[in-house]
Design an enzyme around this catalytic site. Structure first.
Site, PDB file in Angstrom:
ATOM      1  N   GLY A  45       0.812  -1.220   0.000  1.00  0.00           N
ATOM      2  CA  GLY A  45       0.000   0.000   0.000  1.00  0.00           C
ATOM      3  C   GLY A  45       0.838   1.261   0.000  1.00  0.00           C
ATOM      4  O   GLY A  45       2.063   1.216   0.195  1.00  0.00           O
TER       5      GLY A  45
ATOM      6  N   THR B  93      -7.107  -0.051  10.389  1.00  0.00           N
ATOM      7  CA  THR B  93      -7.321   1.388  10.421  1.00  0.00           C
ATOM      8  C   THR B  93      -8.467   1.745  11.375  1.00  0.00           C
ATOM      9  O   THR B  93      -8.743   2.925  11.584  1.00  0.00           O
ATOM     10  CB  THR B  93      -7.640   1.915   9.007  1.00  0.00           C
ATOM     11  OG1 THR B  93      -8.801   1.233   8.526  1.00  0.00           O
ATOM     12  CG2 THR B  93      -6.487   1.675   8.051  1.00  0.00           C
TER      13      THR B  93
ATOM     14  N   GLY C  29      -2.100   8.645  10.122  1.00  0.00           N
ATOM     15  CA  GLY C  29      -0.931   9.415  10.570  1.00  0.00           C
ATOM     16  C   GLY C  29       0.177   8.547  11.137  1.00  0.00           C
ATOM     17  O   GLY C  29       1.204   9.048  11.596  1.00  0.00           O
TER      18      GLY C  29
ATOM     19  N   HIS D  90      -5.634   8.960  -0.031  1.00  0.00           N
ATOM     20  CA  HIS D  90      -4.724   9.582  -0.978  1.00  0.00           C
ATOM     21  C   HIS D  90      -4.886  11.082  -0.946  1.00  0.00           C
ATOM     22  O   HIS D  90      -5.976  11.606  -0.767  1.00  0.00           O
ATOM     23  CB  HIS D  90      -4.860   9.032  -2.399  1.00  0.00           C
ATOM     24  CG  HIS D  90      -6.249   8.676  -2.801  1.00  0.00           C
ATOM     25  ND1 HIS D  90      -6.714   7.389  -2.745  1.00  0.00           N
ATOM     26  CD2 HIS D  90      -7.253   9.425  -3.243  1.00  0.00           C
ATOM     27  CE1 HIS D  90      -7.961   7.379  -3.135  1.00  0.00           C
ATOM     28  NE2 HIS D  90      -8.317   8.589  -3.450  1.00  0.00           N
TER      29      HIS D  90
ATOM     30  N   ASN E 246     -10.624   3.066   4.466  1.00  0.00           N
ATOM     31  CA  ASN E 246      -9.296   2.719   5.000  1.00  0.00           C
ATOM     32  C   ASN E 246      -8.199   3.243   4.079  1.00  0.00           C
ATOM     33  O   ASN E 246      -7.046   3.312   4.455  1.00  0.00           O
ATOM     34  CB  ASN E 246      -9.135   1.198   5.186  1.00  0.00           C
ATOM     35  CG  ASN E 246      -9.591   0.386   3.981  1.00  0.00           C
ATOM     36  OD1 ASN E 246     -10.229   0.903   3.079  1.00  0.00           O
ATOM     37  ND2 ASN E 246      -9.288  -0.888   3.983  1.00  0.00           N
TER      38      ASN E 246
ATOM     39  N   LYS F 118      -0.293   5.707  -6.068  1.00  0.00           N
ATOM     40  CA  LYS F 118      -1.063   5.438  -7.294  1.00  0.00           C
ATOM     41  C   LYS F 118      -1.482   6.712  -8.002  1.00  0.00           C
ATOM     42  O   LYS F 118      -1.755   6.721  -9.201  1.00  0.00           O
ATOM     43  CB  LYS F 118      -2.313   4.621  -6.969  1.00  0.00           C
ATOM     44  CG  LYS F 118      -1.990   3.244  -6.460  1.00  0.00           C
ATOM     45  CD  LYS F 118      -3.254   2.430  -6.290  1.00  0.00           C
ATOM     46  CE  LYS F 118      -3.075   1.353  -5.253  1.00  0.00           C
ATOM     47  NZ  LYS F 118      -3.463   1.730  -3.891  1.00  0.00           N
TER      48      LYS F 118
HETATM   49  P1  IMP Z   1      -8.120  -2.630   7.573  1.00  0.00           P
HETATM   50  O1  IMP Z   1      -8.143  -2.493   6.080  1.00  0.00           O
HETATM   51  O2  IMP Z   1      -8.494  -1.356   8.284  1.00  0.00           O
HETATM   52  O3  IMP Z   1      -8.894  -3.816   8.054  1.00  0.00           O
HETATM   53  O4  IMP Z   1      -6.597  -2.911   8.005  1.00  0.00           O
HETATM   54  C1  IMP Z   1      -5.941  -4.120   7.657  1.00  0.00           C
HETATM   55  C2  IMP Z   1      -4.486  -3.891   7.307  1.00  0.00           C
HETATM   56  O5  IMP Z   1      -4.414  -3.184   6.061  1.00  0.00           O
HETATM   57  C3  IMP Z   1      -3.720  -3.015   8.304  1.00  0.00           C
HETATM   58  O6  IMP Z   1      -2.390  -3.489   8.381  1.00  0.00           O
HETATM   59  C4  IMP Z   1      -3.764  -1.632   7.677  1.00  0.00           C
HETATM   60  O7  IMP Z   1      -2.685  -0.840   8.116  1.00  0.00           O
HETATM   61  C5  IMP Z   1      -3.640  -1.997   6.216  1.00  0.00           C
HETATM   62  N1  IMP Z   1      -4.209  -0.974   5.330  1.00  0.00           N
HETATM   63  C6  IMP Z   1      -5.505  -0.718   5.079  1.00  0.00           C
HETATM   64  N2  IMP Z   1      -5.645   0.274   4.196  1.00  0.00           N
HETATM   65  C7  IMP Z   1      -4.402   0.655   3.839  1.00  0.00           C
HETATM   66  C8  IMP Z   1      -3.882   1.638   2.920  1.00  0.00           C
HETATM   67  O8  IMP Z   1      -4.599   2.355   2.214  1.00  0.00           O
HETATM   68  N3  IMP Z   1      -2.529   1.708   2.863  1.00  0.00           N
HETATM   69  C9  IMP Z   1      -1.709   0.910   3.581  1.00  0.00           C
HETATM   70  N4  IMP Z   1      -2.149  -0.009   4.426  1.00  0.00           N
HETATM   71  C10 IMP Z   1      -3.476  -0.142   4.563  1.00  0.00           C
END
Ligand code: IMP
Length: 429
Positions: free
Chosen positions: A12, A128, A301, A41, A38, A16
């Site tokens: 991630g 998140t 953050g 950008h 979550n 992009k």
């Molecule tokens: P969730 O998507 O909130 O369930 O988080 C699951 C995992 O995905 C965690 O490790 C988050 O830090 C990661 N994650 C979710 N969205 C992003 C993003 O946009 N960028 C980077 N990591 C993300």
């Protein structure tokens, strides 16, 4: 005219936006097909900076139809907040379409996300906290609330009551929290219906009709390959499919209509949250990458974990996504590093792996085997063609290309929108 899928190749935050910007005026529809708020950008247009979490970036481009497709989980309160914020700055949002089949994130999903993470203690995923996982869990358990349910009060009430029956037991008995009143949830959701109604469409039908009419569609994946619930570092993943196949299931556009798959990879690697990351750095080089690359999350953050480029991850992304083109971002962050390590294989307890190990504990124990490439010290941010880059920077990119399984068509070489080097068009062979 093509259908293009854009995905993250690593964990991630690969940037992009650079690829989206380049495709810019060629695109008629920007489709978000997975994830929810979550994502994060930052888009800079003129002097204005916009932080978007849920809305597709296309919302800011006049003429583009932004679509939130069925594979997305929608927090409607957040949707309206983001719309309010950009409308207040004069952006026309009237073209936005939301799939009737997209699932809704409610207050109980957010609550469950937070309490279940706390409950996991040391094993926590580092989500998140936006309710993403619990909303997808309800979808798979067939107790989710879909956008279309908001327009039938009886159905909505039945579904919310059904969903809360079990969850309230969990909340009260396991997590020691107060039970959630279904009426509160239903009232909140019903308060959104007037504003939501005109946005709701059969987006699968519209997208297919748009392709029939020769329009160009950009499917913008949230998160990234290594966070994919099937192909990522499970269980340290998000709960959706950010890989290219997800663009089809998440939108109702068939695989044989997809023409190109673009994957964005940083010239090094970052990750937020827990989980394996073989090339992670714990020394001053890691700190250097974090500071120089401004590696702090847009959504939470949080400081990002940083590490060297991992060609096994890119090769894997090329394979599972069918990548036609890579966009390599943040090459300028490596300027000034004397010898740049790139992982070319892993060592797992004495055994060499040339591809990502399928076994989770092997991946956890993987130690990178590095090759070292000579760095450069010249400022590269003003280069606009590949030839203008110092020889060592060109060689670094060419080596990554050889190792990563698809051509590197675009290079990001600075924070500015125009700091980009286009080697091949992203639209054509
Ligand atoms: P969730 O998507 O909130 O369930 O988080 C699951 C995992 O995905 C965690 O490790 C988050 O830090 C990661 N994650 C979710 N969205 C992003 C993003 O946009 N960028 C980077 N990591 C993300």
């Amino acid at each position: 005219m093509p259908a293009i899928v854009l995905v993250g190749a690593q964990w991630g935050d690969e940037g992009k936006g650079k690829a989206t910007d380049l495709l810019g005026s060629s695109v008629d529809y920007v489709v978000k097909f997975n994830g929810g708020n979550n994502a994060g950008h930052t888009v800079v247009i003129g002097d204005e900076k916009y932080a978007l979490h849920l809305l597709p970036s296309g919302i800011l481009s006049p003429g583009v139809v932004p679509v939130i497709a069925n594979g997305v989980v929608v927090d409607i309160e957040v949707l309206f907040q983001e719309l309010d914020a950009i409308e207040a700055r004069g952006v026309d949002t009237s073209k936005l379409r939301v799939s009737a089949n997209a699932h809704v994130i409610t207050q109980y999903h957010r609550t469950l996300d937070r309490v279940s993470e706390r409950f996991l203690g040391k094993r926590q995923i580092g989500t998140t906290g936006r309710g993403i996982g619990p909303a997808y869990a309800d979808k798979i358990n067939r107790v989710g609330i879909r956008v279309q349910d908001l327009f039938d009060e009886n159905i909505l009430r039945q579904k919310v009551e059904g969903a809360l029956e079990q969850k309230n037991q969990l909340l009260v008995k396991l997590y020691n929290r107060r039970a959630i009143d279904p009426d509160e949830i239903v009232d909140e959701l019903l308060s959104y219906t007037d504003r939501l109604r005109p946005l709701v469409h059969d987006t699968s039908l519209e997208l297919n009709q748009a392709l029939d009419a020769g329009k160009t569609l950009l499917f913008e994946g949230g998160q990234a390959t290594m966070l994919d619930v099937d192909h990522g570092t499970y269980p340290f993943v998000t709960s959706s499919n950010p890989t290219s196949g997800g663009a089809c299931t998440g939108s109702g556009v068939a695989p044989n209509r997809i023409d190109r798959v673009i994957a964005v990879a940083k010239a090094y690697v970052t990750r937020v949250g827990s989980g394996p990351f073989p090339t992670e750095l714990f020394d001053e080089s890691g700190e250097y990458l974090r500071k120089t690359g401004f590696e702090f999350g847009v959504t939470t953050g949080r400081p990002r974990r940083t590490g060297w480029y991992d060609s096994l991850v890119s090769r894997y992304a090329a394979r599972v996504n069918g990548v036609t083109d890579f966009v390599l971002t943040k090459l300028d962050v490596l300027t000034g590093i004397e010898k740049i390590p790139v992982a070319v294989a892993y060592d797992v307890d004495g055994q060499r792996f040339d591809e990502i190990p399928v076994n989770q504990s092997d991946f956890h124990h993987a130690k990178p085997i590095y090759e070292y490439f000579p760095g450069w010290s010249e400022d590269i941010t003003t280069a606009r063609s590949f030839e203008e880059l110092p020889a060592n920077a060109r060689a670094y990119v060419e080596h990554l290309e050889e190792l990563s399984g698809a051509r590197i068509s675009v290079i990001g070489n600075g924070p500015g929108r125009d700091s980009v080097i286009e080697r091949h068009s992203l639209l054509h062979d």
